[in-house]
Write a protein that holds these residues in place. Structure first.
Motif, short mmCIF file in Angstrom:
data_model
loop_
_atom_site.label_atom_id
_atom_site.label_comp_id
_atom_site.label_asym_id
_atom_site.label_seq_id
_atom_site.Cartn_x
_atom_site.Cartn_y
_atom_site.Cartn_z
N TYR B 22 28.70 9.50 31.34
CA TYR B 22 29.50 10.62 30.85
C TYR B 22 28.65 11.60 30.04
O TYR B 22 28.74 12.82 30.20
CB TYR B 22 30.69 10.12 30.01
CG TYR B 22 31.72 11.20 29.82
CD1 TYR B 22 32.72 11.39 30.76
CD2 TYR B 22 31.64 12.07 28.75
CE1 TYR B 22 33.64 12.42 30.63
CE2 TYR B 22 32.55 13.10 28.61
CZ TYR B 22 33.54 13.27 29.54
OH TYR B 22 34.44 14.29 29.41
N GLN B 23 27.82 11.03 29.14
CA GLN B 23 26.98 11.89 28.30
C GLN B 23 26.03 12.73 29.16
O GLN B 23 25.84 13.93 28.90
CB GLN B 23 26.19 11.02 27.31
CG GLN B 23 25.20 11.78 26.42
CD GLN B 23 25.87 12.64 25.36
OE1 GLN B 23 27.03 12.42 25.00
NE2 GLN B 23 25.14 13.63 24.87
N SER B 24 25.46 12.12 30.19
CA SER B 24 24.53 12.85 31.07
C SER B 24 25.27 13.97 31.79
O SER B 24 24.75 15.10 31.91
CB SER B 24 23.90 11.89 32.09
OG SER B 24 23.20 10.86 31.43
N ALA B 25 26.47 13.69 32.28
CA ALA B 25 27.26 14.71 32.96
C ALA B 25 27.68 15.81 31.99
O ALA B 25 27.64 17.00 32.30
CB ALA B 25 28.50 14.07 33.60
N VAL B 31 25.74 13.50 38.13
CA VAL B 31 25.70 12.07 37.85
C VAL B 31 26.48 11.27 38.89
O VAL B 31 27.62 11.63 39.23
CB VAL B 31 26.27 11.76 36.45
CG1 VAL B 31 26.28 10.26 36.19
CG2 VAL B 31 25.46 12.50 35.38
N THR B 32 25.87 10.23 39.38
CA THR B 32 26.56 9.27 40.22
C THR B 32 26.70 7.97 39.43
O THR B 32 25.70 7.43 38.93
CB THR B 32 25.78 9.00 41.51
OG1 THR B 32 25.56 10.25 42.18
CG2 THR B 32 26.55 8.06 42.43
N ALA B 33 27.94 7.51 39.31
CA ALA B 33 28.18 6.23 38.65
C ALA B 33 28.47 5.20 39.74
O ALA B 33 29.41 5.35 40.52
CB ALA B 33 29.36 6.35 37.69
N ARG B 47 37.92 4.53 32.18
CA ARG B 47 36.94 4.66 31.09
C ARG B 47 36.51 6.11 30.91
O ARG B 47 36.40 6.61 29.79
CB ARG B 47 35.68 3.84 31.39
CG ARG B 47 35.84 2.34 31.19
CD ARG B 47 34.44 1.69 31.26
NE ARG B 47 34.50 0.26 31.48
CZ ARG B 47 34.67 -0.63 30.50
NH1 ARG B 47 34.79 -0.23 29.24
NH2 ARG B 47 34.72 -1.92 30.78
N PHE B 48 36.26 6.79 32.03
CA PHE B 48 35.82 8.19 31.93
C PHE B 48 36.93 9.07 31.37
O PHE B 48 36.66 9.98 30.57
CB PHE B 48 35.35 8.70 33.30
CG PHE B 48 34.05 8.08 33.74
CD1 PHE B 48 32.93 8.10 32.90
CD2 PHE B 48 33.92 7.48 34.99
CE1 PHE B 48 31.72 7.54 33.30
CE2 PHE B 48 32.72 6.91 35.40
CZ PHE B 48 31.62 6.94 34.55
N ARG B 73 31.14 16.88 37.35
CA ARG B 73 29.76 16.54 37.71
C ARG B 73 29.56 15.04 37.94
O ARG B 73 28.47 14.60 38.20
CB ARG B 73 28.79 17.03 36.62
CG ARG B 73 28.56 18.54 36.65
CD ARG B 73 27.43 18.97 35.75
NE ARG B 73 27.81 18.93 34.35
CZ ARG B 73 28.32 19.97 33.67
NH1 ARG B 73 28.48 21.13 34.27
NH2 ARG B 73 28.64 19.86 32.40
N LEU B 74 30.66 14.30 37.81
CA LEU B 74 30.60 12.83 37.91
C LEU B 74 31.17 12.36 39.25
O LEU B 74 32.31 12.66 39.58
CB LEU B 74 31.48 12.22 36.82
CG LEU B 74 30.83 11.61 35.60
CD1 LEU B 74 31.93 11.22 34.61
CD2 LEU B 74 29.98 10.41 35.96
N THR B 75 30.37 11.61 40.01
CA THR B 75 30.85 10.99 41.24
C THR B 75 30.80 9.48 41.09
O THR B 75 29.83 8.94 40.57
CB THR B 75 29.95 11.40 42.43
OG1 THR B 75 29.86 12.82 42.44
CG2 THR B 75 30.52 10.90 43.74
N LEU B 76 31.86 8.81 41.57
CA LEU B 76 31.87 7.35 41.51
C LEU B 76 31.71 6.80 42.92
O LEU B 76 32.33 7.32 43.87
CB LEU B 76 33.19 6.84 40.91
CG LEU B 76 33.34 6.99 39.39
CD1 LEU B 76 33.62 8.42 39.00
CD2 LEU B 76 34.42 6.05 38.86
#
Lengths: 285, 285
Positions: B22-25, B31-33, B47-48, B73-76
């Motif tokens: 999350y912080q990186s995004a 960011v890929t989680a 969580r996000f 910006r976050l992909t899971l």
């Protein structure tokens, strides 16, 4: 219910002795400051004048005559018999030499009335190492102050198995009465509480830097961010002055002695002694 | 001058993995989680969402759409090959099981392009214990975050003798870019900086209380007054949670094991685990 301690005699007018005497007088006790001769007492007079200025600047309550009143409650003398003749409590703050302390306690034990409680401010000696010399081990204990008593106002209180619990309690009350936060030790412990925490903490920090793992400034940053503390370990070294941790480490085990050597070579031998010398791990102006 | 790291893959979406992602995004990275299956990813999504709320409350910059932009910006994914296929940096935050980490690193080393740097967030394993499994030890190092990365924003960075200094520098720059304070370790050290200080500090505090020398609250008071810190050691125990120091002590020497037993008997076995359980050394409401 025993009577409150109001008549206090402080033996030794060095940095801490003068602070203990001044703080006690400031909080209303009748205080006698004893030292060995008139030359030393002349220096003590200057210390008290300086303390009075410091209190005026740094202690909120030191106004409306309170600070001047403190000085009127302070008597200086080089006559030990007179100094202790009516003391409720004698606080010893003379140099950290065991035999010198024992000789002094023997005299005090003989000169002081039966009511007098005797306390040592020693940082490095346990009260059980000194108690017999007083002739009154039931009325003897350690009462340990920190430099800048008006600000770092802990009073660590540590008896021996011989200390009368009622005496211990009266000293706890006295500590509160002179504005200290009493820290009660239930058993003897070298280093009391604060140094029992600080010594391994500063040791661990030195290991990181001396071992080449991380730079002092980064170690401090980590501690400040990680714990919210205002100061990291190397900032604390600089405030204490590097000689004190050096001396403790130099008397420790092989690993501690290595750290002592690192402190000496890289800092102490270069005149980097901490805040007071203008530079330690950091530079000060 | 190497290119900045902008494409980040975080392996593991537990407490810390999700925070790192999350912080990186939040700071602008793509960011890929990654986690092992869709059930775990469903938890990660929650969580996000919770982190987004926390940032909105606690992070001053999380406004004017910045917080919502982070989520975009976050992909899971549970597809490891897809997760690492174009990553500048893979940060591993999976469970602290050495073989599991090694198996994962082997797959990542095979699946990721040559450019990809691999980092472990392991608290307890040294990167040299893991490096060979990556197939690219020159592009491998430790990048260690603290819980609540948006607040306790240290990133401890520790390479092995094989780590390319240019890779190390790029990760230092990445840490800064995502709002961390990089703490550079020059050599491998178990516990990095923070735990190398905390462990002996908490150990010394436990010695005082377990040994019956002083009460936890008095130990904390002494530290707070003596060093100006907001928290004494037993307050820190409560925040960390007692199980973590217990586990460290239980694996230590005989003296540490005694302290572990003391923690267990007097606190852990009574459900006093710290702030999170409502009581530890102190009560919380």
């Amino acid at each position: 219910m025993s009577a409150a301690i109001t008549k206090v005699t402080v033996l030794g007018t060095g940095v801490l002795g003068s602070q203990i005497a001044y703080q006690s007088a400031f909080k209303g006790c009748t205080v006698t400051a004893y030292d060995i001769n008139d030359d030393v007492l002349a220096t003590a007079r200057k210390r008290f004048a300086t303390l009075s200025e410091t209190y005026a600047r740094e202690v909120p309550d030191a106004k409306d005559g309170a600070n001047e009143a403190a000085l009127t409650r302070l008597t200086l003398t080089s006559d030990l018999a007179a100094a202790v003749s009516d003391a409720d409590l004698v606080i010893e703050a003379i140099p950290e030499v065991a035999d010198l302390k024992r000789q002094t306690f023997q005299k005090v034990g003989e000169l002081a009335p039966a009511k007098t409680i005797i306390a040592t401010n020693s940082s490095t000696l346990l009260p059980s190492e000194l108690k017999d010399s007083t002739g009154r081990p039931d009325r003897f204990l350690a009462l340990h102050f920190a430099n800048r008593v008006w600000q770092l106002n802990t009073a660590e209180i540590m008896g021996t198995p011989d200390t009368d619990p009622a005496v211990y309690s009266r000293v706890v009350e006295f500590a509160k009465a002179i504005g200290m936060v009493p820290i009660e030790l239930h058993k003897e412990k070298a280093g009391y509480v604060l140094n029992s925490l600080l010594v391994p903490f500063l040791h661990a920090a030195a290991e990181l830097a001396a071992g080449g793992y991380a730079d002092p400034a980064d170690v401090d940053t980590t501690w400040r961010i990680g714990t919210g503390a205002p100061l990291g370990p190397f900032q604390i070294y600089d405030i204490i002055g590097l000689n004190t941790p050096y001396n403790i480490m130099a008397h420790g085990d092989a690993e501690s002695q290595q750290l002592a050597a690192w402190l000496k070579t890289n800092y102490i031998d270069k005149g980097k002694l901490g805040v007071e010398s203008g530079e330690g791990f950091y530079k000060y102006t």
